[in-house]
Motif scaffolding. Sequence first.
Motif, short mmCIF file in Angstrom:
data_model
loop_
_atom_site.label_atom_id
_atom_site.label_comp_id
_atom_site.label_asym_id
_atom_site.label_seq_id
_atom_site.Cartn_x
_atom_site.Cartn_y
_atom_site.Cartn_z
N ARG A 160 -2.45 -13.43 -7.39
CA ARG A 160 -3.03 -12.27 -6.71
C ARG A 160 -2.61 -10.95 -7.34
NH1 ARG A 160 -3.69 -13.78 -0.46
NH2 ARG A 160 -4.29 -11.60 -0.35
N HIS A 161 -3.56 -9.99 -7.26
CA HIS A 161 -3.24 -8.66 -7.77
C HIS A 161 -2.19 -7.99 -6.92
CE1 HIS A 161 -5.99 -8.51 -11.05
NE2 HIS A 161 -6.91 -9.09 -10.29
N ASP A 162 -2.20 -8.33 -5.62
CA ASP A 162 -1.15 -7.79 -4.77
C ASP A 162 0.04 -8.74 -4.73
OD1 ASP A 162 -2.62 -9.70 -3.44
OD2 ASP A 162 -2.11 -8.90 -1.47
N GLY A 163 0.10 -9.63 -5.71
CA GLY A 163 1.22 -10.56 -5.78
C GLY A 163 1.91 -10.42 -7.13
N ASN A 164 2.08 -11.56 -7.78
CA ASN A 164 2.83 -11.57 -9.04
C ASN A 164 2.19 -10.69 -10.12
OD1 ASN A 164 5.01 -12.48 -10.58
ND2 ASN A 164 3.72 -14.00 -11.59
N LEU A 165 0.83 -10.69 -10.13
CA LEU A 165 0.16 -9.89 -11.15
C LEU A 165 0.52 -8.42 -10.98
CD1 LEU A 165 -3.34 -11.62 -11.13
CD2 LEU A 165 -1.39 -12.04 -12.64
N GLY A 166 0.54 -7.97 -9.70
CA GLY A 166 0.92 -6.59 -9.42
C GLY A 166 2.37 -6.31 -9.78
N LEU A 167 3.24 -7.29 -9.48
CA LEU A 167 4.65 -7.13 -9.81
C LEU A 167 4.81 -6.90 -11.31
CD1 LEU A 167 6.51 -9.89 -7.74
CD2 LEU A 167 6.61 -7.43 -7.42
N LYS A 197 2.58 -3.33 -12.20
CA LYS A 197 3.06 -2.06 -11.63
C LYS A 197 4.56 -1.88 -11.80
CE LYS A 197 -0.69 -0.40 -9.21
NZ LYS A 197 -1.22 -0.73 -7.88
N TYR A 198 5.31 -2.96 -11.61
CA TYR A 198 6.76 -2.83 -11.70
C TYR A 198 7.29 -3.22 -13.08
CZ TYR A 198 7.38 -2.20 -6.64
OH TYR A 198 7.37 -1.73 -5.37
N GLY A 199 6.49 -4.03 -13.81
CA GLY A 199 6.98 -4.57 -15.08
C GLY A 199 8.10 -5.59 -14.85
N LEU A 200 8.03 -6.28 -13.72
CA LEU A 200 9.11 -7.22 -13.36
C LEU A 200 8.98 -8.50 -14.19
CD1 LEU A 200 11.37 -7.46 -11.10
CD2 LEU A 200 9.72 -8.90 -9.91
N ASP A 214 9.16 -2.42 -0.88
CA ASP A 214 8.09 -2.31 -1.88
C ASP A 214 7.91 -0.83 -2.21
OD1 ASP A 214 5.76 -2.51 -3.37
OD2 ASP A 214 4.48 -2.86 -1.62
N ASP A 215 8.79 -0.29 -3.07
CA ASP A 215 8.81 1.15 -3.28
C ASP A 215 7.60 1.69 -4.04
OD1 ASP A 215 10.01 -0.39 -5.24
OD2 ASP A 215 11.15 1.28 -6.08
N LYS A 216 6.86 0.82 -4.71
CA LYS A 216 5.65 1.31 -5.39
C LYS A 216 4.38 0.95 -4.63
CE LYS A 216 7.53 1.76 -9.99
NZ LYS A 216 7.50 1.34 -11.40
N GLY A 217 4.54 0.35 -3.48
CA GLY A 217 3.39 0.08 -2.61
C GLY A 217 2.33 -0.82 -3.20
N ILE A 218 2.74 -2.00 -3.72
CA ILE A 218 1.70 -2.89 -4.26
C ILE A 218 1.18 -3.87 -3.22
CG2 ILE A 218 2.51 -2.75 -6.64
CD1 ILE A 218 3.50 -5.71 -6.12
N PHE A 219 1.92 -4.07 -2.14
CA PHE A 219 1.44 -5.02 -1.13
C PHE A 219 0.60 -4.28 -0.11
CE2 PHE A 219 5.72 -6.99 -2.21
CZ PHE A 219 5.17 -7.86 -3.14
#
Lengths: 523, 325
Positions: free
Chosen positions: A252-259, A262-265, A308-313
């Motif tokens: 999901r884009h609001d899951g691992n893909l977003g992490l 957006k975070y570069g995790l 979630d400090d960058k608000g991806i969820f």
Amino acid sequence: MNEQQQSLWEFMQQQSDKLLEQTIQHIGLTFISLFIAVLIGLPLGILISRKLKLSGPVLGIAGILQTIPSIALLGFMIPLLGIGAKPAITALLLYALLPIIRNTYTGITGVDAAVKEAAVAMGMSKWQVLFKVELPLAMPVIFAGIRTATVITVGVATLASFIAAGGLGEFIFGGISLNNTNMILAGAIPAALLAILFDFLLARLQKLNLKKLKTATAILPLLLILFSSFYFLPSAYGSKLKAGFTPEFMGRHDGNLGLQSKYGLKINTVVISDAVMYKAAYEKQLDVISGYSTDGRLKAYGLVVLNDDKGIFPPYYAAPIIKENSLKKFAGLEKILNLLANKINDSVMTALNYKTDYLHQSPEKVAKAFLVAQHLWKPAQNGNGEVVKIGSKIFGEQYILANMYSMLIKGYSNYGVATKTGLGGTKICFDALTNDGIDFYPEYTGTGLLAILQPSLKTVDSLTGNKDATYDYVQQQFQAKYGIKWLKPIGFNNAYALMMRKKQAKDLNIKTISDLKRYLESR
Amino acid sequence: MIKVEQLSKHFGKVKAVDNISFEVQEHENMILLGTSGCGKTTTLKMINRLIEPTSGNVFINNQDIFEQSPEILRRGIGYVLQNNGLFPHYTVAENIAVVPQLLKWDKKRIDTRTHELLEKLHLSKDYLNAYPGELSGGQQQRIGLARALVADPAVLLMDEPFGALDNVTRSSIHKEFKALDELKRKTIIMVTHDVQEAFELGDHICLMDKGKIVQDGTPSELLFKPENDFVKDFLKEQGLQLEFKTITIKSLWHLLSNEEIAGTGPGLLLNYNTDLWTVFERFKVVNAIPARLNMMNLENKEMKTVSFETLMSAFYQFQQQQQGA
């Protein structure tokens, strides 16, 4: 149809690396388990063909193992063997045992008594009789057993993805959660083909004539070992912490893909089922997991949500969704369902979940206690009106909500109620709703947006973080596209969240996802 | 050669074999005869220890078989089963080679011996690479016999070896069996329920019933001096035919008169060890009337020419003498 096939093909090409890796893992997992199952099952089968008194108990136990639901068996394994390859292989081999033991036993006891007597009378020792006469003659039957075991194992191995052991199950269950048909097929078709292929190959081996059987008998162990070597543990990135994400979260884009974007995790990640994830974190098999913010196990297992400090969820406000046809059919139902609107906030929901997940109270009891406390509960009218079919997904919170709705409908109307709980994922629930399998079920705004509507990334970005905008968007779109109405939100926000054990998070001083990233990148 | 002493086998309360003793001399063909369930097969299987006795002793060549390892004992005893028990996954050659391989013979020796046996048993070498399933019942039984004989054991145990064959095949195998020189050097114990077969092939017969030996003797002793009614009844049905098969010209020699007619010439000459049944067969092919056959006493080379009528009257006299005695 053509378009569908093409896009499936495109999906498989696009994901070919992953597909190949999963297929190879799947084959490896199947054959390691099978190999060990043969190593255990064959001698056991031989033993019980010698000591007939043991045959009852041994076959009985193997039969009972066969009937344990696969997920339950995988669940039992976690405290004993952790997560990953070990418990998966153990569970798979337990399923493969019965056909191998039984066919070895049947094959050997079925060898013509005159032939056995002749072998003994020629002066063969017990071992010579076994290896020169009984096993060769029983081999076709034993092969048939191994064949059955192979097909079973290829099938059950899809479940290995629940406990982070990889395989094609990652696509299948990810696809079900994400409502992505191509992803399901990309996992299911290769899995089915593998089953057919191995069945066919073993059938060929089985039908070889007696002369070639000797060669075949030698080839089989070699094949088993070769295929077994395909399996390697999902490779580590060498990061300090280990994460376990659900297949749904992974895609999901609001899951691992977003992490990642957006975070570069970058974290060593395994795919695992929601059902065992929390426990695995508690058992220190995993350090970071993708949970739900209202999950009772959060409290039960001493976990803490990372901010979630960058608000991806995006917000995941729960509300019942219902077909407009059903609203017409069941007059007054909307009003009854809205009785729960804004009654349950995050902490209340977590507490309720805690009661079912950790204190093991029944969802029914928890639901009733809550309704009574809220002065919403009325005794059932036991009416004989038409039956409202309630659906729920396969986790505790949904069971509680389904029970509350059931009691409210019975108490406030004369409709009958049928509950279809435990529908395994968004896709299954939503399909059931559109096909009139159920009349309504509690859904989450974020899921409706990302898993069902799947709008462009731009639209998602514009909505992310805004509770009301998201609700309005899905409300409007569902009405237009499916004729389905979102009723009033229940109040809580069951969003995705990354979580860690409280103590570890405190020790490492990690409070936000950015902290986690910083820690992973530090030396 | 083989000595069985007070051998018993109890299955629970059932006494399958009840305290029996007998001896088999070297190169003798001994028959265990009886109905099913009489204990004859159990007795046979105790001799190669397929069944361990409850009590009793068995000696082969004065050696106690229970002091040897059963595997070594069995490799020295040929065994032929009713349903041949050939290994279906072995070729004919491999089947024959089972015991030599256990005895670790080299390949050449096995090959030579296998070919020798096939020739003696009138089996084509083409069968060597065939599987037992591709052969007829009679051929399978011959292969079974070859397998038992290949290592040239001194003792041969046969459990209803011809029981599964049809009559025609059986009588042709009987003939081969009697003619096979390999077998003349063996001490054989054979189990059968077929009275005729017992009389045709046996040097001596143990008639068994309910786990006990009722009578142990030569075929003519059983026939003419039955121990009791059981023996008499057992043989009654096939009585006359058995007698014909048991009695040889030799036994009647002193009762036969020479009826030589000048000018008939020597013609067919019969050895005086020939049994009457065979003699009758010969009479059938003699065209002259009255039919006569030439017979010779092998001891003093005396010759007699005898007609069918003379032979029969000698037979009846002999019968009366036997029963009177």
